[in-house]
Design an enzyme around this catalytic site. Sequence first.
Site, PDB file in Angstrom:
ATOM      1  N   LEU A  21      11.146 -20.269  -4.698  1.00 42.34           N
ATOM      2  CA  LEU A  21      10.201 -19.324  -4.081  1.00 42.34           C
ATOM      3  C   LEU A  21       8.815 -19.521  -4.678  1.00 42.34           C
ATOM      4  O   LEU A  21       8.658 -19.563  -5.896  1.00 42.34           O
ATOM      5  CB  LEU A  21      10.669 -17.875  -4.333  1.00 42.34           C
ATOM      6  CG  LEU A  21       9.726 -16.771  -3.839  1.00 42.34           C
ATOM      7  CD1 LEU A  21       9.653 -16.753  -2.305  1.00 42.34           C
ATOM      8  CD2 LEU A  21      10.174 -15.392  -4.344  1.00 42.34           C
ATOM      9  N   GLU A  36       2.088 -13.026  12.425  1.00 41.93           N
ATOM     10  CA  GLU A  36       2.548 -11.840  13.156  1.00 41.93           C
ATOM     11  C   GLU A  36       2.341 -10.633  12.245  1.00 41.93           C
ATOM     12  O   GLU A  36       2.642 -10.696  11.049  1.00 41.93           O
ATOM     13  CB  GLU A  36       4.033 -11.978  13.512  1.00 41.93           C
ATOM     14  CG  GLU A  36       4.330 -13.133  14.435  1.00 41.93           C
ATOM     15  CD  GLU A  36       3.653 -12.997  15.795  1.00 41.93           C
ATOM     16  OE1 GLU A  36       3.484 -11.854  16.266  1.00 41.93           O
ATOM     17  OE2 GLU A  36       3.276 -14.035  16.369  1.00 41.93           O
ATOM     18  N   HIS A  78       2.099   3.342  -9.026  1.00 42.76           N
ATOM     19  CA  HIS A  78       1.907   1.915  -9.319  1.00 42.76           C
ATOM     20  C   HIS A  78       3.066   1.394 -10.170  1.00 42.76           C
ATOM     21  O   HIS A  78       3.592   0.308  -9.931  1.00 42.76           O
ATOM     22  CB  HIS A  78       0.582   1.676 -10.046  1.00 42.76           C
ATOM     23  CG  HIS A  78      -0.621   2.072  -9.240  1.00 42.76           C
ATOM     24  ND1 HIS A  78      -0.747   1.780  -7.903  1.00 42.76           N
ATOM     25  CD2 HIS A  78      -1.757   2.735  -9.581  1.00 42.76           C
ATOM     26  CE1 HIS A  78      -1.914   2.244  -7.453  1.00 42.76           C
ATOM     27  NE2 HIS A  78      -2.534   2.837  -8.457  1.00 42.76           N
ATOM     28  N   ASP A 135       0.828  -1.205   0.000  1.00 42.10           N
ATOM     29  CA  ASP A 135       0.000   0.000   0.000  1.00 42.10           C
ATOM     30  C   ASP A 135       0.867   1.261   0.000  1.00 42.10           C
ATOM     31  O   ASP A 135       1.993   1.258   0.492  1.00 42.10           O
ATOM     32  CB  ASP A 135      -0.912  -0.011   1.235  1.00 42.10           C
ATOM     33  CG  ASP A 135      -2.089   0.940   1.084  1.00 42.10           C
ATOM     34  OD1 ASP A 135      -2.398   1.331  -0.063  1.00 42.10           O
ATOM     35  OD2 ASP A 135      -2.704   1.301   2.109  1.00 42.10           O
ATOM     36  N   TRP A 173       2.747   7.970  -2.650  1.00 44.32           N
ATOM     37  CA  TRP A 173       4.141   8.154  -3.082  1.00 44.32           C
ATOM     38  C   TRP A 173       4.173   9.093  -4.297  1.00 44.32           C
ATOM     39  O   TRP A 173       4.992  10.021  -4.351  1.00 44.32           O
ATOM     40  CB  TRP A 173       4.766   6.802  -3.443  1.00 44.32           C
ATOM     41  CG  TRP A 173       6.191   6.889  -3.883  1.00 44.32           C
ATOM     42  CD1 TRP A 173       7.306   6.823  -3.096  1.00 44.32           C
ATOM     43  CD2 TRP A 173       6.660   7.095  -5.222  1.00 44.32           C
ATOM     44  NE1 TRP A 173       8.437   6.967  -3.856  1.00 44.32           N
ATOM     45  CE2 TRP A 173       8.065   7.136  -5.170  1.00 44.32           C
ATOM     46  CE3 TRP A 173       6.039   7.249  -6.463  1.00 44.32           C
ATOM     47  CZ2 TRP A 173       8.866   7.319  -6.302  1.00 44.32           C
ATOM     48  CZ3 TRP A 173       6.820   7.435  -7.592  1.00 44.32           C
ATOM     49  CH2 TRP A 173       8.221   7.469  -7.501  1.00 44.32           C
ATOM     50  N   ASN A 182       1.175   3.411  -2.935  1.00 40.75           N
ATOM     51  CA  ASN A 182       1.674   3.839  -4.251  1.00 40.75           C
ATOM     52  C   ASN A 182       1.147   5.221  -4.634  1.00 40.75           C
ATOM     53  O   ASN A 182       1.886   6.074  -5.137  1.00 40.75           O
ATOM     54  CB  ASN A 182       1.218   2.867  -5.348  1.00 40.75           C
ATOM     55  CG  ASN A 182       1.856   1.508  -5.219  1.00 40.75           C
ATOM     56  OD1 ASN A 182       2.805   1.337  -4.465  1.00 40.75           O
ATOM     57  ND2 ASN A 182       1.332   0.539  -5.960  1.00 40.75           N
ATOM     58  N   SER A 221     -10.633  -7.172  -4.388  1.00 40.92           N
ATOM     59  CA  SER A 221     -11.957  -7.233  -5.041  1.00 40.92           C
ATOM     60  C   SER A 221     -12.683  -5.896  -4.900  1.00 40.92           C
ATOM     61  O   SER A 221     -13.597  -5.604  -5.658  1.00 40.92           O
ATOM     62  CB  SER A 221     -12.795  -8.391  -4.485  1.00 40.92           C
ATOM     63  OG  SER A 221     -12.561  -8.605  -3.120  1.00 40.92           O
TER      64      SER A 221
HETATM   65  C1  IPE Z   1      -5.411  -2.842  -0.145  1.00 44.03           C
HETATM   66  O1  IPE Z   1      -5.091  -1.506  -0.340  1.00 44.03           O
HETATM   67  C2  IPE Z   1      -5.315  -3.601  -1.419  1.00 44.03           C
HETATM   68  C3  IPE Z   1      -4.006  -3.639  -2.062  1.00 44.03           C
HETATM   69  C4  IPE Z   1      -2.872  -3.200  -1.590  1.00 44.03           C
HETATM   70  C5  IPE Z   1      -4.006  -4.261  -3.327  1.00 44.03           C
HETATM   71  P1  IPE Z   1      -6.213  -0.381  -0.457  1.00 44.03           P
HETATM   72  O2  IPE Z   1      -5.490   0.909  -0.553  1.00 44.03           O
HETATM   73  O3  IPE Z   1      -7.157  -0.699  -1.538  1.00 44.03           O
HETATM   74  O4  IPE Z   1      -6.960  -0.530   0.939  1.00 44.03           O
HETATM   75  P2  IPE Z   1      -7.971   0.460   1.675  1.00 44.03           P
HETATM   76  O5  IPE Z   1      -9.056   0.806   0.700  1.00 44.03           O
HETATM   77  O6  IPE Z   1      -7.186   1.691   2.084  1.00 44.03           O
HETATM   78  O7  IPE Z   1      -8.453  -0.312   2.862  1.00 44.03           O
HETATM   79  C1  IPE Z   2      -1.700   0.188  -3.315  1.00 46.21           C
HETATM   80  O1  IPE Z   2      -1.456   1.552  -3.359  1.00 46.21           O
HETATM   81  C2  IPE Z   2      -1.884  -0.417  -4.688  1.00 46.21           C
HETATM   82  C3  IPE Z   2      -3.250  -0.811  -4.981  1.00 46.21           C
HETATM   83  C4  IPE Z   2      -4.254  -0.829  -4.163  1.00 46.21           C
HETATM   84  C5  IPE Z   2      -3.504  -1.261  -6.336  1.00 46.21           C
HETATM   85  P1  IPE Z   2      -2.646   2.593  -3.332  1.00 46.21           P
HETATM   86  O2  IPE Z   2      -3.036   2.902  -4.731  1.00 46.21           O
HETATM   87  O3  IPE Z   2      -3.744   2.109  -2.455  1.00 46.21           O
HETATM   88  O4  IPE Z   2      -1.927   3.843  -2.690  1.00 46.21           O
HETATM   89  P2  IPE Z   2      -2.557   4.856  -1.653  1.00 46.21           P
HETATM   90  O5  IPE Z   2      -3.015   4.058  -0.457  1.00 46.21           O
HETATM   91  O6  IPE Z   2      -3.680   5.565  -2.315  1.00 46.21           O
HETATM   92  O7  IPE Z   2      -1.405   5.770  -1.313  1.00 46.21           O
HETATM   93 MG    MG Z   3      -4.156   2.351  -0.490  1.00 46.42          MG
END
Ligand code: IPE
Ligand code: IPE
Ligand code: MG
Length: 256
Positions: free
Chosen positions: A142, A215, A48, A31, A36, A33, A77
Amino acid sequence: MPAHTSAPPHQFHRAIPPAATVPRHIAIVMDGNGRWAQRRHLPRVAGHARGLASVRRAAELCLTHGVSCLTLFAFSSENWRRPPDEVDFLMKLFHGALDREVDEMVRHDIRLRVIGNRARFSPRMQAAIAEAEARTAHGSALNLSIAADYGGRWDILQAVNRLRHADPAPDRDWHEEDLLPQLCLGDLPEPDLFIRTGGEQRISNFLLWQLAYAEFHFTDCLWPEFDAHAFASALTAFRQRERRFGRTSAQLTAAR
Ligand code: IPE
Ligand code: IPE
Ligand code: MG
C-alpha cells in the site's frame, strides 16, 4: 479529418485507466473530527485523537480490499488559521503517530510518504518524517500518502517552480507531461475515488490537479466513525459509476 476534430499539436492525456471494480487509488478528506467531539461535549481535539483510529482502519481496509494507494488529507495549508492550541495538538498528534506507527507499517508492507510544504514544520518533525519515509521506502502492499500542510494550489506552483529552476529558459513551451513528474504523487495512478466525510461537499484545496477524473463520494459520516461499513458504501457507489473520460456511453458499450 476535419480541422475542428484534429488534436492540438501538444495534446497529452494520461492513459485512460483500465475499468476496475476496485479503485486503485482512494483520496480522502478526513473531515468532521471537531463535530464528533462537540456532539459528545468533548474538546475538539478529542475528535482528532479519535480520528487516528480511523486512519489505521482505512489503511487496513485498503490492504484487505486490494486498493494499492491511499491518500489522506490530514492538515491543509489553510488549517494554520486555526487556534494555536489546536494546531499545536495536531502537530504533536502527527509527530507521535509517526514515531509509534512506523513498525506496524513496515510489518504491513506499507510505504509512507508525506506530501506538503514541510518547510513550516519543526526540524524535529521534518527529521521524523524523513526517517519514517526511509524506513518504509520498500513497502509494496500500500502506498499511504499523508497530506500535511498540503494545498492543491501550492502543489501546482511548486511543480512549476521546480520546472523553472531545472530549465529557466526552455526553448519550447511546457506541457502536461513535463509538469506531471513534478507534482506530488505524479508517479502514482491518479485517484479513482475521492471521499469526503463530515457532510461538506467541497475540495478545500486538496489534490486539485490529480482529481481531474476522480469519482466523488460525499458522506455525512464523521471521520472518527468512518468504519468498514462506510468504506464498503463508498466502494459500492464507485462500482455504480460509469467512468467515461470524455467518451460517450455508447462507445464504452461497444468497447466491452
Ligand atoms: C479540510 O477540512 C482539510 C482536512 C480535512 C485536513 P477543513 O475542515 O479544514 O475544510 P473547510 O475549512 O471546512 O473547507
Ligand atoms: C478534520 O476535522 C481534521 C482537520 C482539518 C485537521 P475538523 O477539525 O475539520 O472537524 P470539523 O469539520 O470542525 O467537524
Ligand atoms: Mg472540518
